[in-house]
Design an enzyme around this catalytic site. Structure first.
Site, PDB file in Angstrom:
ATOM      1  N   GLU A   1       0.825  -1.212   0.000  1.00 35.35           N
ATOM      2  CA  GLU A   1       0.000   0.000   0.000  1.00 35.35           C
ATOM      3  C   GLU A   1       0.856   1.256   0.000  1.00 35.35           C
ATOM      4  OE1 GLU A   1      -2.973  -0.248  -0.711  1.00 35.35           O
ATOM      5  OE2 GLU A   1      -3.148  -2.406  -0.399  1.00 35.35           O
TER       6      GLU A   1
ATOM      7  N   HIS B   1       1.582   2.373  -3.374  1.00 34.35           N
ATOM      8  CA  HIS B   1       0.531   3.212  -3.969  1.00 34.35           C
ATOM      9  C   HIS B   1       0.533   4.621  -3.368  1.00 34.35           C
ATOM     10  CE1 HIS B   1      -1.177  -0.115  -6.117  1.00 34.35           C
ATOM     11  NE2 HIS B   1      -1.580  -0.761  -5.041  1.00 34.35           N
TER      12      HIS B   1
END
Length: 434
Positions: free
Chosen positions: A24, A27
């Protein structure tokens, strides 16, 4: 329950959560770099166990450690031709209503002044980078784990060192036994005085650097005297050994028998052989090809999982395994009789394989996976490049909301597969022995 087994499960889940957190992060960093407003960064699913807000982003951990997400505003564009700050009040058809509801939910997070910070307004290549960041992080982690495994620990290999399990007698290949019996002939190695731990370094002047070298030189020599160079306790020594001829299984096809090959009568010692960084790249390439093949055959593999779960068939060791099954493997590794070095190597290999699989799976060009968003960004880039070449007006942003019905179908299929894997991992799990 063995406390080492529990510790192995916890350790694997910890490694999994760190991998998810870094996925994550892959991202989050480019999203913030390109000015997308990120309201949440969460590791796990379900209710929130802990969170803290820093700036405009809430960072937190959820109770179910089997995934994670970042929430970027404006993932879906408004309906073409409508004010981006307004949503159509009515919709016709069940799918159209589903799409419009999703648009409305996406726009609810857009506050005044955030119009240029929404995801869908970003350039196509920025979208691709943002959505590729997660899988790329998994590939980096897989490479790091494989490097630790191959360079730091090494891979199991047979070394030209006389093993303690070496028999001192000649047992013909036609006899299905492993122990010596009274009256058996001593092996040439035993007659010459070779001992466990002796490293073979030369054979009639030819250098031995691997067990493959030793096998090739011994078998091709046939019967007769040779000078065997060894190292014992750090001291080089030379032995006069008289090889005998034996019928032995073929090295490529054990079902075939090679007649009258040279026979010394030693077994190799298994060691952990460290590799180079270049070999890590090749090894990871091989594993990537294997994972890609498994993903391509996933529907067929899931049929096998179904049969294993409900028909008591044996689990395919090359088939998929869920988070629960991987956690059980982590527990089994720590509770096993393997040496500490072998436990670490197996555990690192498990984490490397999972990161590689997660990265590859997320590249499948279907929403809601990262690959679906990447495909949307690439398609937008192609459309804009075509328009520029043909001197046409620039097209609007790709509207991935139009494929939401397919997205929900894919999400449902993935939920069913995940549920099936959890059940199979509980009732008929993969183990180290299978």
């Amino acid at each position: 329950m063995n406390w080492l087994y529990v510790a192995g499960i916890i350790l694997f889940l910890l490694g999994l959560m760190i991998s998810i957190a870094l996925h994550e992060l892959g991202h989050l960093v480019p999203a913030k770099l390109f000015g997308v407003k990120v309201t949440q960064y969460m590791v796990g699913f379900g209710s929130t166990a802990w969170s803290r807000r820093k700036g405009e982003t809430e960072y937190g951990i959820k109770w179910i450690p089997f995934g994670g997400y970042i929430r970027m505003i404006g993932m879906l564009p408004p309906r073409p031709g409508e004010d981006p700050t307004k949503v159509r009040s009515t919709a016709t058809g069940p799918f159209q209503g589903l799409i419009e509801s999703a648009r409305e939910a996406a726009l609810e997070e857009v506050s005044p002044g955030d119009e240029n910070r929404v995801f869908y307004r970003k350039k196509w290549w920025q979208k691709v980078i943002i959505m590729s960041g997660g899988p790329l992080m998994n590939f980096v982690l897989a490479f790091v784990f494989f490097t630790i495994l191959l360079v730091g620990i090494g891979l199991p290999a047979e070394a030209p060192i006389v093993s303690p399990t070496t028999e001192t007698c000649v047992i013909p290949s036609s006899e299905r036994r492993a122990a010596c019996e009274p009256g058996d002939q001593l092996t040439p190695a035993a007659q010459a005085g070779l001992k466990p731990g002796d490293r073979m370094v030369s054979f009639d002047g030819a250098t031995i650097s691997s067990w493959e070298d030793a096998k090739r030189l011994i078998r091709s020599h046939g019967a007769g005297p040779v000078k065997l160079g060894i190292v014992r306790d750090g001291k080089p020594m030379t032995f006069d050994v008289t090889l005998i001829a034996q019928d032995r299984p073929n090295l490529e096809d054990p079902e075939k028998i090679d007649k009258n090959v040279g026979f010394l009568g030693v077994r190799p010692t298994e060691v952990m052989e460290q590799q180079s960084v270049g070999q890590v790249i090749g090894y990871m390439g091989e594993q990537t090809a294997r994972v890609a093949g498994s993903i391509f055959n996933l529907p067929e593999k899931m049929v096998g999982v179904w049969h294993a779960a409900f028909s008591a068939e044996e689990r395919d060791p090359e088939g998929p395994v869920g988070m629960v099954g991987a956690g059980r493997l982590g527990g089994e590794i720590l509770a096993s009789d393997l040496s500490n070095e072998e436990k670490i190597a197996t555990f690192v290999s498990l984490l490397a394989g999972f990161n590689l699989a997660i990265g590859m799976f997320n590249l499948i060009p279907l929403l809601p996976l990262d690959g679906g968003h990447i495909a949307g960004g690439l398609w937008e880039g192609l459309k804009r490049a075509y328009a520029k070449i043909m001197r046409r007006p620039q097209p609007k942003h790709v509207d991935i909301a139009k494929v939401l019905p397919l997205t929900y179908a894919a999400a449902l299929a993935m939920m069913i597969m995940a549920g099936l894997l959890v059940y199979a991992d509980l009732v008929n799990p993969l183990t180290l022995t299978n």
